[in-house]
Write a protein that holds these residues in place. Structure first.
Motif, PDB file in Angstrom:
ATOM      1  N   THR A 194       0.852  -1.184   0.000  1.00  0.00           N
ATOM      2  CA  THR A 194       0.000   0.000   0.000  1.00  0.00           C
ATOM      3  C   THR A 194       0.887   1.233   0.000  1.00  0.00           C
ATOM      4  O   THR A 194       2.096   1.162   0.251  1.00  0.00           O
ATOM      5  CB  THR A 194      -0.895   0.029   1.246  1.00  0.00           C
TER       6      THR A 194
ATOM      7  N   THR B 205       0.890   3.580   2.176  1.00  0.00           N
ATOM      8  CA  THR B 205       1.384   3.773   3.548  1.00  0.00           C
ATOM      9  C   THR B 205       2.582   2.868   3.832  1.00  0.00           C
ATOM     10  O   THR B 205       3.593   3.304   4.382  1.00  0.00           O
ATOM     11  CB  THR B 205       0.278   3.496   4.566  1.00  0.00           C
TER      12      THR B 205
ATOM     13  N   GLN C 186      -1.426  -0.692  -9.915  1.00  0.00           N
ATOM     14  CA  GLN C 186      -2.128  -0.711  -8.634  1.00  0.00           C
ATOM     15  C   GLN C 186      -3.314  -1.654  -8.721  1.00  0.00           C
ATOM     16  O   GLN C 186      -4.134  -1.548  -9.639  1.00  0.00           O
ATOM     17  CB  GLN C 186      -2.593   0.695  -8.240  1.00  0.00           C
TER      18      GLN C 186
ATOM     19  N   ASP D 267      -7.141  -3.645  -4.494  1.00  0.00           N
ATOM     20  CA  ASP D 267      -7.005  -3.466  -3.048  1.00  0.00           C
ATOM     21  C   ASP D 267      -6.070  -2.315  -2.694  1.00  0.00           C
ATOM     22  O   ASP D 267      -5.630  -2.189  -1.551  1.00  0.00           O
ATOM     23  CB  ASP D 267      -6.522  -4.750  -2.382  1.00  0.00           C
ATOM     24  N   ARG D 268      -5.737  -1.483  -3.698  1.00  0.00           N
ATOM     25  CA  ARG D 268      -4.924  -0.276  -3.530  1.00  0.00           C
ATOM     26  C   ARG D 268      -3.444  -0.557  -3.327  1.00  0.00           C
ATOM     27  O   ARG D 268      -2.681   0.341  -2.989  1.00  0.00           O
ATOM     28  CB  ARG D 268      -5.435   0.588  -2.356  1.00  0.00           C
ATOM     29  N   LYS D 269      -3.013  -1.773  -3.551  1.00  0.00           N
ATOM     30  CA  LYS D 269      -1.599  -2.118  -3.397  1.00  0.00           C
ATOM     31  C   LYS D 269      -0.888  -2.015  -4.738  1.00  0.00           C
ATOM     32  O   LYS D 269      -1.433  -2.378  -5.780  1.00  0.00           O
ATOM     33  CB  LYS D 269      -1.448  -3.526  -2.822  1.00  0.00           C
ATOM     34  N   TRP D 270       0.364  -1.554  -4.670  1.00  0.00           N
ATOM     35  CA  TRP D 270       1.177  -1.390  -5.867  1.00  0.00           C
ATOM     36  C   TRP D 270       2.148  -2.557  -6.012  1.00  0.00           C
ATOM     37  O   TRP D 270       2.719  -3.027  -5.037  1.00  0.00           O
ATOM     38  CB  TRP D 270       1.972  -0.088  -5.791  1.00  0.00           C
TER      39      TRP D 270
END
Length: 255
Positions: free
Chosen positions: A12, A14, A42, A45-48
């Motif tokens: 993510t 963050t 991306q 689930d908003r993960k790169w």
């Protein structure tokens, strides 16, 4: 950023910020540029994570540089420093294949035929690799390759030797395969910290050479250099055998 996404992703924003130390706005701006160029994507689930393009480029770099070219250079440099025959043994499917060699320019030296296929139980390069496998993997190799029955005493002695190798960072000594030859070897690791081979030296001598420890240290340094140049970790990874021994018996007794 690309290194973090490749080695630790999917991440993510963050988590990526915590890994790189960059602020989320800076990360997002650069990630979008990298996405537009096809290097990252991306997920829902908003993960790169990195794309297959990065893998393709890695393969192209490997083809252009060449594994053998890198290995040969490291071996030549090591042979010039210690003035002895050095080899690289590839570890695959439980067996070692000698795929690289550099020899000094002197009349008395060892010669290891390239392409030779050996079990790791019978060579110093093999023990250097075995010391970074799990106990279950070592047991599997013993069951499949041991030419004589491994008594409980012999198996215990092997485990202790491999623990000593893991503590030192290299294997050394003489063996039955090449009588009268002293050797030292250290493991080479892939990007996941798994042993994929070993750099070794072979010296025609009746015993341990006077500078044996210094030679072994140079072999270990060359193996670590090769690890890094092939994309492996900057520090030698922990040995599963040693970690398990420490867990079972405590640090003092494991040493």
């Amino acid at each position: 950023m690309l290194t973090a996404v490749c080695e630790d992703g999917p991440l993510t924003l963050t988590a990526l910020s915590g890994t790189t130390g960059l602020t989320p706005p800076t990360l997002l701006r650069t990630l979008r540029l990298m996405r537009d160029e096809g290097f990252v994507v991306q997920d829902e689930d908003r993960k790169w994570h990195a794309t297959i393009l990065v893998w393709r480029l890695g393969c192209a770099v490997n083809d252009s540089i060449g594994l053998h070219r890198i290995t040969d250079r490291v071996l030549r440099e090591l042979a010039e420093v210690i003035d002895e025959t050095v080899v690289y043994a590839t570890f695959e499917n439980g067996w070692l294949t000698y795929s690289g060699q550099a020899e000094p320019d002197k009349p008395v030296r060892t010669h290891i035929p390239l392409g030779g296929h050996y079990g790791p139980l019978e060579t110093r390069t093999g023990h250097a690799v075995l010391a970074w496998l799990t106990r279950a993997e070592v047991d599997k190799i013993i069951e499949a390759q041991a030419t004589t029955a491994y008594t409980p005493h012999a198996r215990k002695a092997l485990y202790q030797e491999l623990l000593d190798v893991a503590l030192r960072g290299y294997a050394s000594g003489t063996g039955d395969r090449w009588p009268g030859v002293w050797g030292a070897a250290a493991p080479v690791f892939n990007h996941r910290g798994q042993p994929v081979g070993a750099v070794g030296v072979s010296i025609p001598t009746g015993g341990v050479p006077d500078n044996g420890e210094a030679i072994a240290a140079k072999v270990s340094a060359a193996a670590q250099q090769l690890t890094v140049e092939l994309g492996g970790p900057a520090e030698r990874p922990a040995s599963p055998l040693l970690a398990a021994a420490v867990h079972r018996r405590g640090p003092a007794r494991a040493r």
